[in-house]
Design a protein around this motif. Structure first.
Motif, mmCIF file in Angstrom:
data_model
loop_
_atom_site.group_PDB
_atom_site.id
_atom_site.type_symbol
_atom_site.label_atom_id
_atom_site.label_comp_id
_atom_site.label_asym_id
_atom_site.label_seq_id
_atom_site.Cartn_x
_atom_site.Cartn_y
_atom_site.Cartn_z
ATOM 1 N N SER A 150 0.861 -1.183 0.000
ATOM 2 C CA SER A 150 0.000 0.000 0.000
ATOM 3 C C SER A 150 0.894 1.229 0.000
ATOM 4 N N ASP A 151 0.368 2.355 -0.478
ATOM 5 C CA ASP A 151 1.140 3.589 -0.507
ATOM 6 C C ASP A 151 1.482 4.066 0.904
ATOM 7 N N THR A 152 0.619 3.725 1.861
ATOM 8 C CA THR A 152 0.826 4.176 3.244
ATOM 9 C C THR A 152 1.882 3.349 3.959
ATOM 10 N N PHE A 153 1.749 2.000 3.872
ATOM 11 C CA PHE A 153 2.608 1.107 4.652
ATOM 12 C C PHE A 153 3.709 0.433 3.843
ATOM 13 N N GLY A 154 3.707 0.592 2.510
ATOM 14 C CA GLY A 154 4.653 -0.161 1.701
ATOM 15 C C GLY A 154 4.296 -1.633 1.746
ATOM 16 N N ARG A 155 5.300 -2.501 1.657
ATOM 17 C CA ARG A 155 5.039 -3.940 1.784
ATOM 18 C C ARG A 155 4.782 -4.278 3.248
ATOM 19 N N HIS A 156 3.723 -5.019 3.482
ATOM 20 C CA HIS A 156 3.387 -5.399 4.854
ATOM 21 C C HIS A 156 2.629 -6.715 4.849
ATOM 22 N N MET A 157 2.436 -7.270 6.022
ATOM 23 C CA MET A 157 1.862 -8.604 6.164
ATOM 24 C C MET A 157 0.467 -8.512 6.781
ATOM 25 N N ILE A 158 -0.500 -9.227 6.171
ATOM 26 C CA ILE A 158 -1.838 -9.286 6.741
ATOM 27 C C ILE A 158 -2.274 -10.739 6.881
ATOM 28 N N ALA A 159 -3.215 -10.986 7.780
ATOM 29 C CA ALA A 159 -3.709 -12.341 8.021
ATOM 30 C C ALA A 159 -4.663 -12.754 6.904
ATOM 31 N N THR A 160 -4.486 -13.972 6.388
ATOM 32 C CA THR A 160 -5.380 -14.498 5.359
ATOM 33 C C THR A 160 -6.505 -15.330 5.960
ATOM 34 N N ARG A 161 -6.466 -15.529 7.259
ATOM 35 C CA ARG A 161 -7.528 -16.217 7.992
ATOM 36 C C ARG A 161 -7.442 -15.770 9.445
ATOM 37 N N ASP A 162 -8.438 -16.140 10.243
ATOM 38 C CA ASP A 162 -8.370 -15.839 11.670
ATOM 39 C C ASP A 162 -7.223 -16.616 12.300
ATOM 40 N N ILE A 163 -6.406 -15.944 13.072
ATOM 41 C CA ILE A 163 -5.258 -16.557 13.741
ATOM 42 C C ILE A 163 -5.520 -16.575 15.236
ATOM 43 N N GLN A 164 -5.293 -17.721 15.855
ATOM 44 C CA GLN A 164 -5.581 -17.864 17.269
ATOM 45 C C GLN A 164 -4.424 -17.366 18.131
ATOM 46 N N GLN A 165 -4.753 -16.952 19.335
ATOM 47 C CA GLN A 165 -3.750 -16.546 20.315
ATOM 48 C C GLN A 165 -2.810 -17.723 20.598
ATOM 49 N N GLY A 166 -1.508 -17.461 20.568
ATOM 50 C CA GLY A 166 -0.530 -18.506 20.829
ATOM 51 C C GLY A 166 -0.107 -19.285 19.598
ATOM 52 N N GLU A 167 -0.721 -19.018 18.453
ATOM 53 C CA GLU A 167 -0.390 -19.749 17.226
ATOM 54 C C GLU A 167 0.923 -19.250 16.633
ATOM 55 N N MET A 168 1.739 -20.184 16.144
ATOM 56 C CA MET A 168 2.967 -19.810 15.453
ATOM 57 C C MET A 168 2.612 -19.419 14.024
ATOM 58 N N ILE A 169 2.848 -18.172 13.675
ATOM 59 C CA ILE A 169 2.445 -17.634 12.381
ATOM 60 C C ILE A 169 3.509 -17.882 11.322
ATOM 61 N N LEU A 170 4.759 -17.757 11.718
ATOM 62 C CA LEU A 170 5.867 -17.819 10.769
ATOM 63 C C LEU A 170 7.075 -18.426 11.456
ATOM 64 N N LYS A 171 7.756 -19.318 10.758
ATOM 65 C CA LYS A 171 9.052 -19.840 11.210
ATOM 66 C C LYS A 171 9.989 -19.753 10.020
ATOM 67 N N GLU A 172 11.086 -19.037 10.187
ATOM 68 C CA GLU A 172 11.948 -18.732 9.045
ATOM 69 C C GLU A 172 13.417 -18.891 9.397
ATOM 70 N N LYS A 173 14.153 -19.479 8.474
ATOM 71 C CA LYS A 173 15.596 -19.609 8.607
ATOM 72 C C LYS A 173 16.245 -18.301 8.156
ATOM 73 N N PRO A 174 17.326 -17.868 8.800
ATOM 74 C CA PRO A 174 17.932 -16.591 8.404
ATOM 75 C C PRO A 174 18.523 -16.653 7.001
ATOM 76 N N ALA A 175 18.395 -15.556 6.278
ATOM 77 C CA ALA A 175 19.045 -15.449 4.976
ATOM 78 C C ALA A 175 20.541 -15.252 5.155
ATOM 79 N N ILE A 176 20.918 -14.573 6.229
ATOM 80 C CA ILE A 176 22.330 -14.324 6.529
ATOM 81 C C ILE A 176 22.472 -14.058 8.027
ATOM 82 N N VAL A 177 23.563 -14.544 8.621
ATOM 83 C CA VAL A 177 23.874 -14.310 10.033
ATOM 84 C C VAL A 177 25.309 -13.813 10.113
ATOM 85 N N GLY A 178 25.562 -12.855 10.979
ATOM 86 C CA GLY A 178 26.926 -12.365 11.127
ATOM 87 C C GLY A 178 27.097 -11.560 12.398
#
Length: 550
Positions: A56-84
């Motif tokens: 969006s012009d206001t927020f740029g790239r951002h993340m929104i929920a595609t379904r109802d997400i429950q409290q305590g649910e793991m939304i994303l698990k991601e490996k680092p692209a780079i660590v240093g």
């Protein structure tokens, strides 16, 4: 009356009628378990998630929920692209990232060095680590030898500023796709290029990459990578404090900031997977947010930190509210109204910003016409922060005196008072000489009251299952159990009263467990505490003494 025909879901694999939904995204259906497994292998695992990235012009790239997400649910698990390594810091291993301890070499102390490039490492195993191979090779080809050596335990090395950007630049040959993912992240280089730090980086980092190593990159690209790190990286810390690194996570970088976020993050495993947990229910279509600052700071400090470190002016709902949801975290009492209070315990009127999104706006009393200039507020806030930095971190006395000294100036939930209270909670019951068993009844009750005070703050600025709430509940439960033991042993409460109080402690412990069980190393601790408290309940039920195990 006409009835709308209900569309029957179709299997993602065979397009036949299906009634089994994907447990992850809840967006696709399968007719059988076999087709669910097949669909997963054929590509659904790469797009199965509860969110999407939009622009969006206001927020740029951002993340929104595609379904109802429950409290305590793991939304994303991601490996680092780079660590240093971080830009500066004590000597650390470029293989495993651990802070290094010197070894006795001949008649002096120094670090083990990589046999090829001479950077400090743990040992021969770490110098052969995959993460170090490419940088070691390019440095050895240019006959570069690192000059970092042991010069005392408090030495901070600036040489590490070159490693993380170098690792990204070397990806252009080894992992082109990941390099493109990183280089396309927001950098804000135009905001940083003329700062003192980036003038230093232009002279040191850019010179090292282009001239010393002879890599085919221009100065702007090198500095852009450095700025991408400053804008997007997460601080990664080992639980025992042995590692302090920074890492970039491409997808996680899309989460928008909020000073009242609906997620928290944790790091999992030795490969630094980053996971985001929903701290409250998130409705379909709502933004998924994280915080890039300290939620217990007042608005002045939060917005200043975000402007300096992340190059944007936060205008979230909390920042717009001059009272910060009634917590008054960044406010002080009006000196005029405060002087007219009938008793010290009565609540005085507060000075609030006339425009919280403008740090130069004057501050005005909520009740009278008294006004102070913004620079007076900023100066006073900074002076009190300096006072707090001088306090001893191992004794409660100075923190208690700080709270009392400024009780006529600072609201009970002003951010500096909150930090002092949090320090007291950590000391009472945990430090040598102040364990739960050693605390006086007065100090034990003080710990309980402090926990309740900060839980009220948490409910307003970090609502839901935040780590802050979880750890407060653990401290509160432990103190309440000890108080119950003492009251039962001295006859202040009956067996039935002890049972009721222990059941209340169990409720707190169960909520803390729901919040913290996903944290590394916490599951066993929480299970042990639940078993101990269950044993206490059984003993109280049988009329035996209540035993509290710290």
């Amino acid at each position: 009356m006409e009835y709308q025909k209900r569309e029957i879901p179709q299997c993602e694999v065979c397009q036949q009628p299906a009634n089994q939904t994907c447990g992850g995204c809840k967006l696709v259906y399968y007719c059988t378990k076999a087709h669910q497994k097949l669909g997963w292998r054929e590509g659904h695992k790469f797009k199965c998630c509860a969110f999407k990235i939009q622009y969006s012009d206001t927020f740029g790239r951002h993340m929104i929920a595609t379904r109802d997400i429950q409290q305590g649910e793991m939304i994303l698990k991601e490996k680092p692209a780079i660590v240093g390594p971080k830009m500066t810091g004590p000597a650390e291993c470029l293989g495993c990232g651990k802070r290094l301890e010197p070894q006795k070499i001949g008649d002096q102390f120094d670090f083990y060095k990589c046999s090829v490039c001479n950077w400090p490492m743990c040992d021969t195993k770490c110098e052969k680590a995959e993460v170090h191979k490419a940088e070691c090779k390019v440095m050895s080809e240019r006959k570069y030898k690192c000059t970092v050596r042991y010069q005392g335990p408090d030495r901070v090395e600036a040489a590490y500023c070159v490693i993380s950007p170098l690792r990204v630049l070397l990806m252009k040959e080894t992992n082109q796709m990941q390099f493109e993912n990183i280089i396309n992240l927001e950098s804000h280089l135009e905001d940083r290029i003329n700062t003192p730090l980036y003038r230093v980086l232009r002279a040191n980092l850019s010179t090292f990459i282009v001239q010393v190593l002879g890599l085919p990159f221009d100065e702007e690209t090198v500095l852009k990578i450095a700025s991408i790190f400053d804008t997007n990286s997460f601080d990664v810390r080992a639980a025992d404090g042995s590692k302090k690194l920074r890492a970039i996570y491409v997808t996680a970088s899309m989460l928008n900031h909020s000073c009242r976020p609906n997620t928290r993050h944790i790091f999992l495993g030795d490969d630094y997977h980053l996971a985001f947990i929903a701290t409250m229910p998130i409705a379909k279509g709502d933004p998924i947010t994280a915080t890039y600052t300290q939620t217990l700071y007042g608005t002045l400090d939060r917005r200043r930190q975000l402007k300096i470190n992340k190059c944007f002016d936060c205008d979230c709902e909390r920042c717009k509210d001059p009272t910060e949801y009634g917590t008054y975290l960044g406010n002080i009492y009006c000196s005029v109204c405060n002087g007219q209070r009938s008793t010290p315990a009565s609540i005085g009127a507060m000075l609030v910003s006339t425009n919280p999104l403008d740090e130069t706006a004057p501050w005005k009393c909520e009740k009278c016409d008294h006004i102070i200039l913004a620079r007076q507020m900023i100066w006073g806030n900074n002076a009190l922060k300096q006072d707090m930095k001088k306090l001893s971190k191992t004794s409660p006395r100075e923190f208690e005196e700080f709270i009392q000294k400024y009780s006529q100036t600072l609201h009970p939930s002003n951010h500096l008072v909150v930090q002092a209270k949090l320090a007291l909670i950590q000391i009472y019951g945990n430090y040598k000489g102040y364990t739960l068993a050693e605390l006086s009844d007065h100090d034990l009750k003080r710990k309980i009251d402090l926990c309740h005070d900060l839980l009220e703050v948490a409910d307003k600025v970090e609502p839901g299952w935040s780590r802050f709430r979880g750890t407060l509940l653990l401290d509160l439960q432990a103190a309440m159990s000890m108080m119950t033991k003492r009251e039962f042993e001295t006859g202040k409460i009956t067996k039935a009263g002890a049972q009721d109080e222990l059941m209340e402690s169990m409720v707190l412990l169960q909520e803390a467990t729901s919040i913290l069980r996903v944290e590394p190393h916490m599951r066993e601790i929480l299970e042990r505490k639940i078993k101990e408290l269950s044993d206490q309940l059984e003993m109280a039920e049988n009329g035996n003494d209540v035993v509290v195990v710290e």
